[in-house]
Design an enzyme around this catalytic site. Structure first.
Site, PDB file in Angstrom:
ATOM      1  N   CYS A  81      -5.282  -3.729   8.754  1.00 16.94           N
ATOM      2  CA  CYS A  81      -6.374  -4.076   9.472  1.00 16.94           C
ATOM      3  C   CYS A  81      -7.648  -3.888   8.914  1.00 16.94           C
ATOM      4  CB  CYS A  81      -6.148  -3.488  11.133  1.00 16.94           C
ATOM      5  SG  CYS A  81      -7.213  -4.407  12.040  1.00 16.94           S
ATOM      6  N   HIS A 169      -1.081  -5.163  12.835  1.00 12.28           N
ATOM      7  CA  HIS A 169      -0.653  -3.814  12.846  1.00 12.28           C
ATOM      8  C   HIS A 169       0.986  -3.609  12.762  1.00 12.28           C
ATOM      9  CE1 HIS A 169      -4.313  -1.605  13.730  1.00 12.28           C
ATOM     10  NE2 HIS A 169      -4.749  -2.947  14.229  1.00 12.28           N
ATOM     11  N   GLU A 171       2.463  -1.039  12.734  1.00 16.33           N
ATOM     12  CA  GLU A 171       3.174   0.327  13.043  1.00 16.33           C
ATOM     13  C   GLU A 171       3.567   0.051  14.629  1.00 16.33           C
ATOM     14  OE1 GLU A 171       0.035  -0.592  12.220  1.00 16.33           O
ATOM     15  OE2 GLU A 171      -1.581   0.704  13.246  1.00 16.33           O
TER      16      GLU A 171
END
Ligand code: XMP
Length: 513
Positions: A81, A169, A171
Protein backbone atom coordinates in the site's frame (compact mmCIF):
# COMPACT_ATOMS: atom_id res chain seq x y z
CA UNK A 1 22.29 -15.78 12.81
CA UNK A 2 18.51 -16.20 12.78
CA UNK A 3 17.00 -15.68 9.34
CA UNK A 4 14.84 -12.64 9.58
CA UNK A 5 12.67 -10.20 7.71
CA UNK A 6 12.73 -6.51 8.60
CA UNK A 7 9.37 -4.73 8.56
CA UNK A 8 9.62 -0.97 8.36
CA UNK A 9 6.67 0.60 10.14
CA UNK A 10 5.24 3.71 8.52
CA UNK A 11 2.39 3.90 11.01
CA UNK A 12 -0.14 1.44 9.64
CA UNK A 13 -2.60 -0.12 12.03
CA UNK A 14 -1.78 -3.44 10.32
CA UNK A 15 1.97 -3.52 10.91
CA UNK A 16 1.62 -6.05 13.73
CA UNK A 17 -0.61 -8.13 11.51
CA UNK A 18 2.19 -8.34 8.93
CA UNK A 19 4.53 -9.55 11.68
CA UNK A 20 1.98 -12.12 12.69
CA UNK A 21 1.63 -13.43 9.13
CA UNK A 22 5.41 -13.85 9.00
CA UNK A 23 5.38 -15.75 12.29
CA UNK A 24 2.75 -18.00 10.71
CA UNK A 25 5.34 -18.78 8.03
CA UNK A 26 7.69 -19.87 10.86
CA UNK A 27 10.00 -17.00 10.07
CA UNK A 28 11.28 -14.38 12.49
CA UNK A 29 10.69 -10.70 11.85
CA UNK A 30 11.51 -7.41 13.52
CA UNK A 31 9.53 -4.21 13.25
CA UNK A 32 11.72 -1.12 12.95
CA UNK A 33 10.90 2.55 12.74
CA UNK A 34 10.45 3.78 9.16
CA UNK A 35 13.57 5.96 9.21
CA UNK A 36 16.03 3.40 10.63
CA UNK A 37 19.35 4.10 8.85
CA UNK A 38 20.23 1.62 6.09
CA UNK A 39 23.56 0.55 7.71
CA UNK A 40 21.67 -0.41 10.89
CA UNK A 41 19.35 -2.55 8.85
CA UNK A 42 22.23 -4.07 6.90
CA UNK A 43 23.93 -4.98 10.18
CA UNK A 44 21.01 -7.28 10.97
CA UNK A 45 21.63 -9.13 7.70
CA UNK A 46 17.92 -9.59 7.00
CA UNK A 47 16.74 -11.77 4.14
CA UNK A 48 14.19 -9.25 2.99
CA UNK A 49 12.40 -6.04 3.70
CA UNK A 50 8.72 -5.19 3.96
CA UNK A 51 7.48 -1.61 3.84
CA UNK A 52 4.21 -1.26 5.74
CA UNK A 53 1.19 0.84 4.91
CA UNK A 54 0.53 4.26 6.42
CA UNK A 55 -2.31 6.72 6.85
CA UNK A 56 -0.01 9.34 5.34
CA UNK A 57 0.64 10.44 1.75
CA UNK A 58 4.20 10.32 0.33
CA UNK A 59 3.83 13.95 -0.72
CA UNK A 60 2.66 15.23 2.66
CA UNK A 61 5.07 17.66 4.29
CA UNK A 62 5.66 15.40 7.27
CA UNK A 63 5.43 12.14 5.32
CA UNK A 64 7.33 9.29 6.96
CA UNK A 65 10.07 8.43 4.46
CA UNK A 66 12.82 5.82 4.74
CA UNK A 67 16.56 6.13 4.21
CA UNK A 68 16.87 5.91 0.38
CA UNK A 69 20.13 3.96 0.76
CA UNK A 70 17.85 1.08 1.70
CA UNK A 71 17.18 0.36 -1.93
CA UNK A 72 20.88 -0.17 -2.56
CA UNK A 73 21.25 -3.01 -0.06
CA UNK A 74 20.35 -5.60 -2.69
CA UNK A 75 17.55 -7.03 -0.53
CA UNK A 76 14.22 -8.30 -1.82
CA UNK A 77 11.62 -5.64 -0.99
CA UNK A 78 7.85 -5.86 -0.68
CA UNK A 79 6.00 -2.55 -0.41
CA UNK A 80 2.45 -2.80 0.86
CA UNK A 81 0.00 0.00 0.00
CA UNK A 82 1.87 3.14 1.16
CA UNK A 83 4.99 0.93 0.88
CA UNK A 84 4.33 0.61 -2.87
CA UNK A 85 4.04 4.37 -3.08
CA UNK A 86 7.35 4.75 -1.27
CA UNK A 87 8.96 2.56 -3.95
CA UNK A 88 7.43 4.76 -6.63
CA UNK A 89 8.53 7.96 -4.87
CA UNK A 90 12.18 6.94 -4.68
CA UNK A 91 12.54 4.88 -7.84
CA UNK A 92 11.15 7.14 -10.52
CA UNK A 93 7.40 6.48 -10.45
CA UNK A 94 4.56 8.86 -9.76
CA UNK A 95 1.82 8.88 -7.13
CA UNK A 96 -1.24 11.12 -7.29
CA UNK A 97 -4.21 11.72 -5.09
CA UNK A 98 -7.00 9.38 -6.20
CA UNK A 99 -10.31 10.94 -7.20
CA UNK A 100 -11.96 8.91 -4.52
CA UNK A 101 -10.58 6.82 -1.77
CA UNK A 102 -10.58 3.13 -2.63
CA UNK A 103 -11.77 1.25 0.37
CA UNK A 104 -13.04 -2.31 0.70
CA UNK A 105 -13.18 -5.43 -1.41
CA UNK A 106 -11.76 -5.62 -4.89
CA UNK A 107 -11.02 -8.32 -7.42
CA UNK A 108 -7.42 -8.76 -8.45
CA UNK A 109 -6.59 -10.25 -11.83
CA UNK A 110 -3.05 -11.58 -12.12
CA UNK A 111 -1.71 -10.73 -15.59
CA UNK A 112 1.70 -12.30 -15.22
CA UNK A 113 1.36 -15.85 -14.00
CA UNK A 114 5.15 -16.08 -13.68
CA UNK A 115 5.27 -13.48 -10.94
CA UNK A 116 6.69 -15.42 -7.98
CA UNK A 117 4.46 -13.54 -5.50
CA UNK A 118 1.41 -15.21 -7.01
CA UNK A 119 2.93 -18.67 -7.52
CA UNK A 120 0.37 -21.45 -7.03
CA UNK A 121 -2.49 -18.99 -6.65
CA UNK A 122 -5.63 -18.59 -8.78
CA UNK A 123 -5.67 -16.00 -11.51
CA UNK A 124 -8.40 -13.97 -9.85
CA UNK A 125 -8.23 -13.17 -6.16
CA UNK A 126 -10.32 -11.26 -3.71
CA UNK A 127 -8.30 -8.46 -2.11
CA UNK A 128 -8.82 -5.68 0.42
CA UNK A 129 -8.01 -2.07 -0.43
CA UNK A 130 -7.65 0.96 1.76
CA UNK A 131 -5.87 3.85 0.09
CA UNK A 132 -6.39 7.38 -1.14
CA UNK A 133 -3.34 8.09 -3.32
CA UNK A 134 -2.65 5.90 -6.31
CA UNK A 135 0.22 5.05 -8.58
CA UNK A 136 -0.03 6.72 -11.99
CA UNK A 137 3.43 5.97 -13.41
CA UNK A 138 5.50 2.87 -12.79
CA UNK A 139 8.90 3.27 -11.15
CA UNK A 140 11.87 2.61 -13.42
CA UNK A 141 12.44 -1.05 -14.26
CA UNK A 142 9.03 -2.11 -12.88
CA UNK A 143 6.09 -3.63 -14.71
CA UNK A 144 2.51 -4.19 -13.70
CA UNK A 145 1.72 -7.83 -12.89
CA UNK A 146 -1.87 -7.56 -11.64
CA UNK A 147 -4.83 -5.20 -11.97
CA UNK A 148 -8.06 -4.45 -10.14
CA UNK A 149 -11.26 -2.71 -11.28
CA UNK A 150 -9.78 0.60 -10.19
CA UNK A 151 -6.08 0.23 -10.80
CA UNK A 152 -3.78 -0.88 -13.59
CA UNK A 153 -0.97 -1.11 -11.07
CA UNK A 154 -2.42 -3.22 -8.26
CA UNK A 155 0.75 -5.32 -8.13
CA UNK A 156 4.09 -4.32 -9.63
CA UNK A 157 7.49 -5.97 -9.86
CA UNK A 158 11.06 -5.39 -10.81
CA UNK A 159 12.23 -8.96 -11.16
CA UNK A 160 15.92 -8.10 -11.57
CA UNK A 161 16.00 -6.29 -8.25
CA UNK A 162 13.43 -8.56 -6.60
CA UNK A 163 11.30 -5.57 -5.69
CA UNK A 164 7.52 -5.78 -5.46
CA UNK A 165 4.67 -3.48 -4.61
CA UNK A 166 1.06 -4.30 -3.73
CA UNK A 167 -1.62 -1.63 -3.70
CA UNK A 168 -3.89 -3.83 -1.57
CA UNK A 169 -3.34 -5.31 1.90
CA UNK A 170 -2.26 -8.98 1.72
CA UNK A 171 -1.92 -9.19 5.52
CA UNK A 172 -5.59 -8.72 6.46
CA UNK A 173 -8.11 -11.55 6.69
CA UNK A 174 -10.24 -9.90 3.98
CA UNK A 175 -7.57 -10.88 1.45
CA UNK A 176 -8.12 -14.64 1.72
CA UNK A 177 -5.00 -15.68 -0.22
CA UNK A 178 -2.90 -12.94 1.34
CA UNK A 179 -0.97 -15.24 3.63
CA UNK A 180 0.13 -17.28 0.62
CA UNK A 181 1.35 -14.11 -1.09
CA UNK A 182 3.39 -13.25 2.00
CA UNK A 183 4.62 -16.86 2.25
CA UNK A 184 5.74 -16.69 -1.40
CA UNK A 185 7.67 -13.54 -0.59
CA UNK A 186 9.46 -14.80 2.53
CA UNK A 187 10.15 -18.35 1.36
CA UNK A 188 10.56 -18.17 -2.41
CA UNK A 189 11.92 -14.67 -2.86
CA UNK A 190 13.83 -14.12 0.39
CA UNK A 191 14.81 -17.78 0.74
CA UNK A 192 13.78 -18.12 4.39
CA UNK A 193 13.23 -21.63 5.69
CA UNK A 194 10.59 -22.55 8.24
CA UNK A 195 12.81 -22.56 11.28
CA UNK A 196 11.23 -20.15 13.73
CA UNK A 197 8.72 -21.42 16.29
CA UNK A 198 7.07 -20.39 19.54
CA UNK A 199 10.05 -21.92 21.34
CA UNK A 200 12.23 -19.26 19.78
CA UNK A 201 9.70 -16.64 20.80
CA UNK A 202 10.08 -17.84 24.37
CA UNK A 203 13.88 -17.55 24.21
CA UNK A 204 13.68 -14.03 22.84
CA UNK A 205 11.00 -12.96 25.30
CA UNK A 206 12.98 -14.38 28.22
CA UNK A 207 15.99 -12.36 27.16
CA UNK A 208 13.95 -9.18 26.71
CA UNK A 209 12.19 -9.55 30.08
CA UNK A 210 15.46 -10.17 31.91
CA UNK A 211 17.02 -7.13 30.26
CA UNK A 212 14.05 -4.91 31.19
CA UNK A 213 13.66 -6.08 34.75
CA UNK A 214 17.25 -6.66 35.85
CA UNK A 215 17.28 -7.82 39.45
CA UNK A 216 14.09 -6.01 40.47
CA UNK A 217 10.93 -7.61 41.80
CA UNK A 218 7.83 -7.95 39.63
CA UNK A 219 4.24 -8.47 40.69
CA UNK A 220 1.44 -9.80 38.57
CA UNK A 221 -2.29 -10.04 39.18
CA UNK A 222 -3.18 -13.57 38.22
CA UNK A 223 -6.84 -14.09 37.36
CA UNK A 224 -6.69 -17.63 36.06
CA UNK A 225 -7.66 -16.40 32.59
CA UNK A 226 -5.56 -17.21 29.54
CA UNK A 227 -3.65 -13.93 29.27
CA UNK A 228 -2.50 -13.45 32.84
CA UNK A 229 -1.73 -17.17 33.14
CA UNK A 230 0.49 -17.23 30.08
CA UNK A 231 2.18 -13.98 31.14
CA UNK A 232 2.85 -15.53 34.57
CA UNK A 233 4.34 -18.70 33.10
CA UNK A 234 6.54 -16.72 30.71
CA UNK A 235 7.78 -14.31 33.37
CA UNK A 236 8.43 -17.18 35.73
CA UNK A 237 10.57 -18.81 33.04
CA UNK A 238 12.48 -15.54 32.63
CA UNK A 239 12.98 -14.33 36.20
CA UNK A 240 11.90 -17.15 38.52
CA UNK A 241 11.48 -15.99 42.11
CA UNK A 242 11.73 -12.31 41.27
CA UNK A 243 8.10 -12.72 40.21
CA UNK A 244 5.27 -12.81 42.74
CA UNK A 245 1.76 -13.52 41.50
CA UNK A 246 -1.22 -12.31 43.45
CA UNK A 247 -4.44 -14.20 43.04
CA UNK A 248 -7.47 -12.55 44.62
CA UNK A 249 -10.53 -14.65 45.31
CA UNK A 250 -13.28 -12.06 44.89
CA UNK A 251 -16.05 -14.44 45.91
CA UNK A 252 -17.60 -14.41 42.45
CA UNK A 253 -15.33 -16.97 40.81
CA UNK A 254 -16.57 -20.14 39.17
CA UNK A 255 -16.43 -23.46 40.96
CA UNK A 256 -12.88 -24.86 41.46
CA UNK A 257 -11.30 -21.76 39.94
CA UNK A 258 -9.19 -20.97 42.98
CA UNK A 259 -8.17 -24.62 43.37
CA UNK A 260 -7.05 -24.92 39.73
CA UNK A 261 -4.92 -21.78 39.94
CA UNK A 262 -3.29 -22.88 43.20
CA UNK A 263 -2.72 -26.36 41.86
CA UNK A 264 -1.22 -25.30 38.54
CA UNK A 265 0.82 -22.29 39.60
CA UNK A 266 1.57 -23.02 43.22
CA UNK A 267 2.19 -26.74 43.23
CA UNK A 268 3.07 -27.49 39.61
CA UNK A 269 5.00 -24.40 38.47
CA UNK A 270 6.13 -23.65 42.00
CA UNK A 271 6.02 -19.94 41.43
CA UNK A 272 5.59 -17.51 44.29
CA UNK A 273 1.84 -17.25 44.61
CA UNK A 274 0.00 -15.12 47.12
CA UNK A 275 -3.53 -16.39 47.43
CA UNK A 276 -5.81 -13.80 49.01
CA UNK A 277 -9.26 -15.03 49.85
CA UNK A 278 -11.29 -11.85 50.11
CA UNK A 279 -14.66 -13.47 49.29
CA UNK A 280 -16.30 -12.34 52.50
CA UNK A 281 -15.27 -8.72 52.03
CA UNK A 282 -16.54 -8.62 48.42
CA UNK A 283 -19.84 -10.31 49.25
CA UNK A 284 -20.39 -8.04 52.22
CA UNK A 285 -19.97 -4.99 50.01
CA UNK A 286 -22.24 -6.45 47.33
CA UNK A 287 -25.03 -7.08 49.83
CA UNK A 288 -28.30 -5.51 48.71
CA UNK A 289 -26.77 -4.12 45.51
CA UNK A 290 -28.79 -4.83 42.37
CA UNK A 291 -27.68 -2.21 39.90
CA UNK A 292 -25.11 -3.68 37.41
CA UNK A 293 -22.80 -0.67 37.19
CA UNK A 294 -22.69 -0.40 41.01
CA UNK A 295 -21.72 -4.04 41.25
CA UNK A 296 -18.90 -3.52 38.77
CA UNK A 297 -17.66 -0.41 40.59
CA UNK A 298 -17.67 -2.13 43.97
CA UNK A 299 -15.82 -5.14 42.63
CA UNK A 300 -13.29 -3.00 40.75
CA UNK A 301 -12.59 -0.74 43.73
CA UNK A 302 -12.39 -3.56 46.24
CA UNK A 303 -10.07 -5.49 43.93
CA UNK A 304 -7.64 -2.60 43.78
CA UNK A 305 -7.68 -2.21 47.56
CA UNK A 306 -7.07 -5.89 48.19
CA UNK A 307 -4.46 -6.13 45.46
CA UNK A 308 -2.56 -3.09 46.69
CA UNK A 309 -2.48 -4.40 50.24
CA UNK A 310 -1.19 -7.77 49.03
CA UNK A 311 1.39 -6.08 46.80
CA UNK A 312 2.71 -4.05 49.74
CA UNK A 313 3.31 -7.25 51.63
CA UNK A 314 5.45 -8.54 48.77
CA UNK A 315 7.99 -5.80 49.47
CA UNK A 316 9.62 -3.34 47.17
CA UNK A 317 8.50 -4.19 43.64
CA UNK A 318 9.41 -1.92 40.73
CA UNK A 319 7.35 -3.59 38.03
CA UNK A 320 3.79 -4.66 37.44
CA UNK A 321 3.35 -7.33 34.78
CA UNK A 322 0.21 -7.51 32.70
CA UNK A 323 -1.02 -9.93 30.10
CA UNK A 324 -1.99 -7.20 27.64
CA UNK A 325 -2.41 -8.55 24.12
CA UNK A 326 -2.03 -6.70 20.88
CA UNK A 327 -5.78 -6.36 20.25
CA UNK A 328 -6.11 -4.79 23.72
CA UNK A 329 -3.92 -1.95 22.65
CA UNK A 330 -5.89 0.71 20.85
CA UNK A 331 -5.32 0.42 17.17
CA UNK A 332 -3.98 3.85 16.38
CA UNK A 333 -0.25 3.43 16.37
CA UNK A 334 1.84 6.57 16.45
CA UNK A 335 4.26 6.44 13.57
CA UNK A 336 6.98 3.91 14.16
CA UNK A 337 6.81 4.19 17.90
CA UNK A 338 5.34 1.84 20.41
CA UNK A 339 1.60 1.59 20.27
CA UNK A 340 0.09 3.95 22.83
CA UNK A 341 -0.54 1.78 25.82
CA UNK A 342 -4.16 2.77 25.97
CA UNK A 343 -5.98 -0.15 27.40
CA UNK A 344 -9.60 -0.92 26.69
CA UNK A 345 -11.80 0.08 29.58
CA UNK A 346 -12.69 -3.54 30.20
CA UNK A 347 -9.25 -4.09 31.59
CA UNK A 348 -9.76 -4.55 35.21
CA UNK A 349 -6.52 -3.35 36.73
CA UNK A 350 -6.12 -0.35 34.44
CA UNK A 351 -5.56 2.25 37.18
CA UNK A 352 -3.08 0.27 39.20
CA UNK A 353 0.38 1.02 37.83
CA UNK A 354 -0.07 4.77 38.07
CA UNK A 355 -1.30 4.67 41.65
CA UNK A 356 1.38 2.27 42.72
CA UNK A 357 4.14 4.02 40.76
CA UNK A 358 5.10 0.82 39.00
CA UNK A 359 6.53 0.35 35.58
CA UNK A 360 4.76 -2.06 33.24
CA UNK A 361 6.05 -5.32 31.84
CA UNK A 362 3.83 -6.55 29.03
CA UNK A 363 5.48 -9.53 27.36
CA UNK A 364 2.44 -10.49 25.25
CA UNK A 365 1.86 -7.07 23.77
CA UNK A 366 2.73 -8.10 20.21
CA UNK A 367 0.74 -11.32 20.16
CA UNK A 368 -2.78 -12.23 19.19
CA UNK A 369 -5.00 -14.45 21.30
CA UNK A 370 -4.46 -17.68 19.40
CA UNK A 371 -0.70 -17.13 19.50
CA UNK A 372 -0.87 -16.61 23.25
CA UNK A 373 -2.66 -19.94 23.54
CA UNK A 374 0.05 -21.64 21.49
CA UNK A 375 2.67 -20.00 23.68
CA UNK A 376 0.88 -21.19 26.83
CA UNK A 377 0.90 -24.79 25.64
CA UNK A 378 4.59 -24.49 24.74
CA UNK A 379 5.26 -23.23 28.29
CA UNK A 380 3.57 -26.32 29.66
CA UNK A 381 0.30 -24.83 30.88
CA UNK A 382 -2.63 -27.27 30.92
CA UNK A 383 -5.30 -27.09 28.20
CA UNK A 384 -7.88 -26.38 30.86
CA UNK A 385 -6.30 -22.96 31.33
CA UNK A 386 -4.93 -22.27 27.87
CA UNK A 387 -8.10 -23.06 25.95
CA UNK A 388 -10.43 -21.26 28.31
CA UNK A 389 -13.19 -19.07 27.07
CA UNK A 390 -13.16 -15.42 28.20
CA UNK A 391 -14.55 -14.75 31.65
CA UNK A 392 -15.41 -11.24 32.86
CA UNK A 393 -13.36 -9.65 35.62
CA UNK A 394 -16.45 -9.02 37.80
CA UNK A 395 -17.10 -12.74 37.48
CA UNK A 396 -20.40 -14.35 38.28
CA UNK A 397 -21.65 -11.04 39.65
CA UNK A 398 -22.47 -10.00 36.10
CA UNK A 399 -24.23 -13.31 35.48
CA UNK A 400 -26.57 -13.06 38.44
CA UNK A 401 -29.27 -10.53 37.78
CA UNK A 402 -30.22 -8.63 40.89
CA UNK A 403 -28.54 -9.15 44.24
CA UNK A 404 -25.50 -11.42 44.51
CA UNK A 405 -25.88 -13.75 47.47
CA UNK A 406 -24.01 -16.86 48.58
CA UNK A 407 -27.08 -19.00 47.85
CA UNK A 408 -27.49 -17.65 44.32
CA UNK A 409 -23.77 -18.06 43.65
CA UNK A 410 -24.02 -21.69 44.66
CA UNK A 411 -26.91 -22.27 42.23
CA UNK A 412 -25.11 -20.54 39.37
CA UNK A 413 -21.84 -22.39 40.02
CA UNK A 414 -23.64 -25.71 39.88
CA UNK A 415 -25.44 -24.82 36.66
CA UNK A 416 -22.30 -23.38 35.08
CA UNK A 417 -20.30 -26.50 35.89
CA UNK A 418 -22.84 -28.58 33.96
CA UNK A 419 -22.79 -26.20 30.98
CA UNK A 420 -19.00 -26.27 30.79
CA UNK A 421 -18.85 -30.06 31.18
CA UNK A 422 -21.45 -30.74 28.48
CA UNK A 423 -19.98 -28.18 26.10
CA UNK A 424 -16.54 -29.73 26.52
CA UNK A 425 -17.77 -33.30 26.16
CA UNK A 426 -19.61 -32.44 22.96
CA UNK A 427 -16.61 -30.51 21.58
CA UNK A 428 -18.57 -27.25 21.26
CA UNK A 429 -16.68 -25.49 24.04
CA UNK A 430 -13.52 -25.22 21.93
CA UNK A 431 -15.30 -24.13 18.76
CA UNK A 432 -17.08 -21.04 20.02
CA UNK A 433 -16.29 -17.78 21.77
CA UNK A 434 -18.28 -18.25 24.97
CA UNK A 435 -20.88 -20.49 26.57
CA UNK A 436 -22.21 -20.10 30.09
CA UNK A 437 -25.19 -20.01 32.40
CA UNK A 438 -26.82 -16.88 33.82
CA UNK A 439 -29.21 -16.83 36.76
CA UNK A 440 -32.47 -14.93 36.44
CA UNK A 441 -33.92 -14.17 39.84
CA UNK A 442 -37.48 -14.61 38.66
CA UNK A 443 -39.23 -17.60 40.04
CA UNK A 444 -41.94 -19.57 38.36
CA UNK A 445 -44.10 -22.53 39.13
CA UNK A 446 -43.24 -26.03 38.00
CA UNK A 447 -43.94 -29.65 38.87
CA UNK A 448 -41.38 -32.26 39.78
CA UNK A 449 -42.69 -35.69 40.66
CA UNK A 450 -45.85 -35.04 42.62
CA UNK A 451 -44.69 -31.75 43.96
CA UNK A 452 -45.20 -28.23 42.81
CA UNK A 453 -41.96 -26.24 42.70
CA UNK A 454 -41.26 -22.55 42.75
CA UNK A 455 -37.78 -22.09 41.37
CA UNK A 456 -35.35 -19.83 39.54
CA UNK A 457 -34.63 -19.76 35.81
CA UNK A 458 -31.27 -20.46 34.23
CA UNK A 459 -30.52 -18.87 30.86
CA UNK A 460 -27.97 -20.62 28.70
CA UNK A 461 -25.89 -18.35 26.50
CA UNK A 462 -23.69 -19.64 23.66
CA UNK A 463 -22.17 -17.13 21.26
CA UNK A 464 -19.81 -17.00 18.35
CA UNK A 465 -17.63 -13.91 18.04
CA UNK A 466 -14.29 -12.70 16.68
CA UNK A 467 -13.49 -10.15 19.32
CA UNK A 468 -16.46 -9.80 21.66
CA UNK A 469 -17.60 -6.60 19.97
CA UNK A 470 -20.32 -8.28 17.95
CA UNK A 471 -21.66 -11.77 18.42
CA UNK A 472 -24.19 -14.24 17.09
CA UNK A 473 -25.92 -16.94 19.09
CA UNK A 474 -24.80 -20.46 18.32
CA UNK A 475 -27.25 -22.96 16.86
CA UNK A 476 -26.51 -25.71 19.39
CA UNK A 477 -28.03 -29.09 18.52
CA UNK A 478 -31.37 -29.88 20.19
CA UNK A 479 -30.09 -33.05 21.85
CA UNK A 480 -27.31 -31.07 23.55
CA UNK A 481 -29.80 -28.43 24.70
CA UNK A 482 -32.04 -31.20 25.97
CA UNK A 483 -29.19 -32.74 27.97
CA UNK A 484 -28.31 -29.36 29.43
CA UNK A 485 -31.88 -28.67 30.44
CA UNK A 486 -32.41 -32.12 31.96
CA UNK A 487 -29.19 -32.08 33.90
CA UNK A 488 -29.60 -28.55 35.23
CA UNK A 489 -33.16 -29.14 36.40
CA UNK A 490 -32.38 -32.53 37.92
CA UNK A 491 -29.06 -31.67 39.50
CA UNK A 492 -29.28 -28.02 40.50
CA UNK A 493 -31.49 -27.44 43.47
CA UNK A 494 -33.57 -24.28 43.24
CA UNK A 495 -33.89 -24.26 39.42
CA UNK A 496 -37.00 -25.49 37.59
CA UNK A 497 -36.74 -23.80 34.21
CA UNK A 498 -34.02 -23.48 31.56
CA UNK A 499 -34.09 -21.04 28.63
CA UNK A 500 -31.77 -20.68 25.66
CA UNK A 501 -30.84 -17.12 24.73
CA UNK A 502 -31.26 -16.45 21.00
CA UNK A 503 -30.23 -12.79 21.00
CA UNK A 504 -27.29 -11.56 18.95
CA UNK A 505 -25.03 -8.62 19.84
CA UNK A 506 -26.11 -6.00 19.03
CA UNK A 507 -28.83 -5.51 20.20
CA UNK A 508 -28.02 -7.74 23.20
CA UNK A 509 -24.72 -7.90 25.05
CA UNK A 510 -22.90 -11.18 25.55
CA UNK A 511 -23.19 -11.13 29.33
CA UNK A 512 -26.50 -10.78 31.14
CA UNK A 513 -26.25 -8.06 33.75
P1 XMP B 1 -20.51 -7.76 26.67
O1 XMP B 1 -21.35 -8.33 27.75
O2 XMP B 1 -20.17 -6.32 26.89
O3 XMP B 1 -19.14 -8.54 26.72
O4 XMP B 1 -21.10 -8.00 25.31
C1 XMP B 1 -18.16 -8.54 25.71
C2 XMP B 1 -17.03 -9.46 26.14
O5 XMP B 1 -16.32 -8.88 27.25
C3 XMP B 1 -16.38 -9.72 28.38
N1 XMP B 1 -16.55 -8.83 29.54
C4 XMP B 1 -15.57 -8.48 30.38
N2 XMP B 1 -14.29 -8.85 30.44
N3 XMP B 1 -13.98 -7.51 32.35
C5 XMP B 1 -13.50 -8.37 31.44
O6 XMP B 1 -12.32 -8.73 31.52
C6 XMP B 1 -15.26 -7.07 32.36
O7 XMP B 1 -15.67 -6.29 33.19
C7 XMP B 1 -16.10 -7.60 31.31
N4 XMP B 1 -17.41 -7.44 31.00
C8 XMP B 1 -17.67 -8.19 29.90
C9 XMP B 1 -17.54 -10.65 28.13
O8 XMP B 1 -17.39 -11.89 28.82
C10 XMP B 1 -17.50 -10.82 26.64
O9 XMP B 1 -16.53 -11.78 26.25
Amino acid sequence: MTEQIVILDFGSQYTQVIARRIRECNVYSVILRYNTPAPEIAALAPRGLILSGSPSSVYAEDAPLPDPALFELGLPVLGICYGLQVLAYFLGGRVEPGLKREYGKGTLRVKDSFCPLFANLPETLQVWNSHGDRLTKLPTGFKSVAVTENSDFAAIQNSDRKMFGLQFHPEVAHTPHGREIIANFVHNLCGCGKNWTMRHYIDQAVEAISAQVGREKVILGLSGGVDSSVAAALLHRAIGDQLTCIFVNNGVLRGREAEVVREVFGRHFKLKLRYVNASRLFLRRLKGVTEPERKRKIIGKTFIEVFEAAARRVGKARFLAQGTLYPDVIESVPIGGNPAAMIKSHHNVGGLPKRMRLRLVEPLKCLFKDEVRELGLELGLPREIVLRQPFPGPGLAVRILGEVTAARLEILRNADRIVVREMKDSGWYYKIWQSFAALLPVRSVGVMGDERTYGYTIAIRAVESQDGMTADWVRLPYDLLERLSNRIINEVKGVNRVCFDITSKPPGTIEWE
